[in-house]
Write an enzyme that holds these catalytic residues in place. Structure first.
Site, PDB file in Angstrom:
ATOM      1  N   GLU A   9       9.714   0.274 -14.738  1.00  0.00           N
ATOM      2  CA  GLU A   9       8.948   0.853 -13.626  1.00  0.00           C
ATOM      3  C   GLU A   9       9.395   2.285 -13.351  1.00  0.00           C
ATOM      4  OE1 GLU A   9       6.607   0.927 -11.628  1.00  0.00           O
ATOM      5  OE2 GLU A   9       6.158  -0.979 -10.636  1.00  0.00           O
ATOM      6  N   ASP A  48       9.347   1.416  -4.504  1.00  0.00           N
ATOM      7  CA  ASP A  48       9.272   2.011  -3.166  1.00  0.00           C
ATOM      8  C   ASP A  48       9.520   0.916  -2.135  1.00  0.00           C
ATOM      9  OD1 ASP A  48       8.753   3.769  -1.100  1.00  0.00           O
ATOM     10  OD2 ASP A  48       6.595   3.731  -1.340  1.00  0.00           O
ATOM     11  N   ASP A  75       3.242  10.951 -10.134  1.00  0.00           N
ATOM     12  CA  ASP A  75       2.158  11.869  -9.769  1.00  0.00           C
ATOM     13  C   ASP A  75       1.896  11.931  -8.277  1.00  0.00           C
ATOM     14  OD1 ASP A  75       1.008   9.215  -9.543  1.00  0.00           O
ATOM     15  OD2 ASP A  75      -0.928  10.215  -9.418  1.00  0.00           O
TER      16      ASP A  75
HETATM   17  P1  IMP Z   1       5.775  -0.244  -3.955  1.00  0.00           P
HETATM   18  O1  IMP Z   1       4.888  -1.432  -4.189  1.00  0.00           O
HETATM   19  O2  IMP Z   1       5.769   0.148  -2.492  1.00  0.00           O
HETATM   20  O3  IMP Z   1       7.177  -0.461  -4.461  1.00  0.00           O
HETATM   21  O4  IMP Z   1       5.103   0.988  -4.673  1.00  0.00           O
HETATM   22  C1  IMP Z   1       5.392   1.317  -5.979  1.00  0.00           C
HETATM   23  C2  IMP Z   1       4.406   2.314  -6.534  1.00  0.00           C
HETATM   24  O5  IMP Z   1       4.014   3.303  -5.573  1.00  0.00           O
HETATM   25  C3  IMP Z   1       5.067   3.093  -7.645  1.00  0.00           C
HETATM   26  O6  IMP Z   1       4.978   2.421  -8.884  1.00  0.00           O
HETATM   27  C4  IMP Z   1       4.306   4.398  -7.615  1.00  0.00           C
HETATM   28  O7  IMP Z   1       3.126   4.284  -8.363  1.00  0.00           O
HETATM   29  C5  IMP Z   1       3.947   4.583  -6.164  1.00  0.00           C
HETATM   30  N1  IMP Z   1       4.930   5.470  -5.493  1.00  0.00           N
HETATM   31  C6  IMP Z   1       5.784   5.132  -4.514  1.00  0.00           C
HETATM   32  N2  IMP Z   1       6.524   6.184  -4.120  1.00  0.00           N
HETATM   33  C7  IMP Z   1       6.139   7.214  -4.886  1.00  0.00           C
HETATM   34  C8  IMP Z   1       6.567   8.593  -4.965  1.00  0.00           C
HETATM   35  O8  IMP Z   1       7.465   9.090  -4.257  1.00  0.00           O
HETATM   36  N3  IMP Z   1       5.921   9.365  -5.889  1.00  0.00           N
HETATM   37  C9  IMP Z   1       4.938   8.883  -6.704  1.00  0.00           C
HETATM   38  N4  IMP Z   1       4.533   7.599  -6.673  1.00  0.00           N
HETATM   39  C10 IMP Z   1       5.119   6.774  -5.767  1.00  0.00           C
HETATM   40 MG    MG Z   2       3.684   2.786 -10.470  1.00  0.00          MG
END
Ligand code: IMP
Ligand code: MG
Length: 179
Positions: free
Chosen positions: A101, A105, A161
């Site tokens: 990954e 986040d 991105d």
């Molecule tokens: P999660 O489900 O909240 O863990 O989100 C994960 C996804 O959100 C990542 O795989 C990214 O595609 C996107 N994402 C989260 N934070 C960032 C960031 O700071 N920059 C770019 N993409 C992010």
């Molecule tokens: Mg992603």
């Protein structure tokens, strides 16, 4: 915000630091998977650059597959409900799978993917994330290999991105533009 200002802010992880850390992760994976052929599963698009560099530091036979997912709702906030846009080509049955990954986040996407892949009966399943937030909504035990821990700032570069831009940057920067 000043519309003419450069949205790409300070460098958070420099090229040299990325290279050094990716080498360390590759060495760890090499040691942990001796005698096996791990299957690297990359989550598109964010993980493509990291996965390509990581694979070159693993001194074992490896195989590749990719998945593309999209989260429902707001583009920069995850709801945890994920839609598989492109599924894997390979079967996971009996394989040593490493899910690769870009950034964990909240961790909700990872949680979904981990459950999804686990249901396909791999021999082992581990997660390798280039970046992870310091504050996650998931259990730390869901992350096996982490490149760097970062705070809550939105970042771009090295595959990551903002509205499809800046993925090509060879380092990771703070993004200061509109999300
Ligand atoms: P999660 O489900 O909240 O863990 O989100 C994960 C996804 O959100 C990542 O795989 C990214 O595609 C996107 N994402 C989260 N934070 C960032 C960031 O700071 N920059 C770019 N993409 C992010
Ligand atoms: Mg992603």
């Amino acid at each position: 915000m000043d519309e003419t200002a450069d949205p790409v802010g300070r460098v958070l992880v420099a090229e040299d630091d990325l290279r050094r850390r990716v080498l360390e992760l590759g060495a760890e994976i090499t040691a942990d998977y001796q005698g096996r052929t791990p299957l690297l599963v990359g989550v598109l698009k964010g993980a493509f650059m990291f996965m390509s560099d990581l694979a070159r530091t693993i001194d074992l036979p490896v195989e590749f597959d990719f998945m593309a997912v999209s989260s429902y709702g707001n583009a920069t906030k995850t709801s945890g409900v994920v839609r598989i846009v492109k599924d894997l080509d390979l079967e996971l049955d009996g394989r040593d799978v490493i899910l690769v990954e870009d950034i964990v986040d909240s961790g909700l996407t990872l949680k979904y993917l981990r459950n999804n892949l686990a249901s396909r009966n791999p021999a082992t399943l581990r997660v390798c994330a280039l970046l992870a937030r310091e504050k996650l909504k998931i259990d730390e035990s869901e992350l096996d290999y982490v490149g760097f821990r970062i705070s809550s700032e939105f970042v771009v570069g090295y595959g990551l991105d903002a509205a499809e831009q800046f993925r090509q940057l060879p380092y990771i920067c703070v993004y200061e533009g509109q999300q």
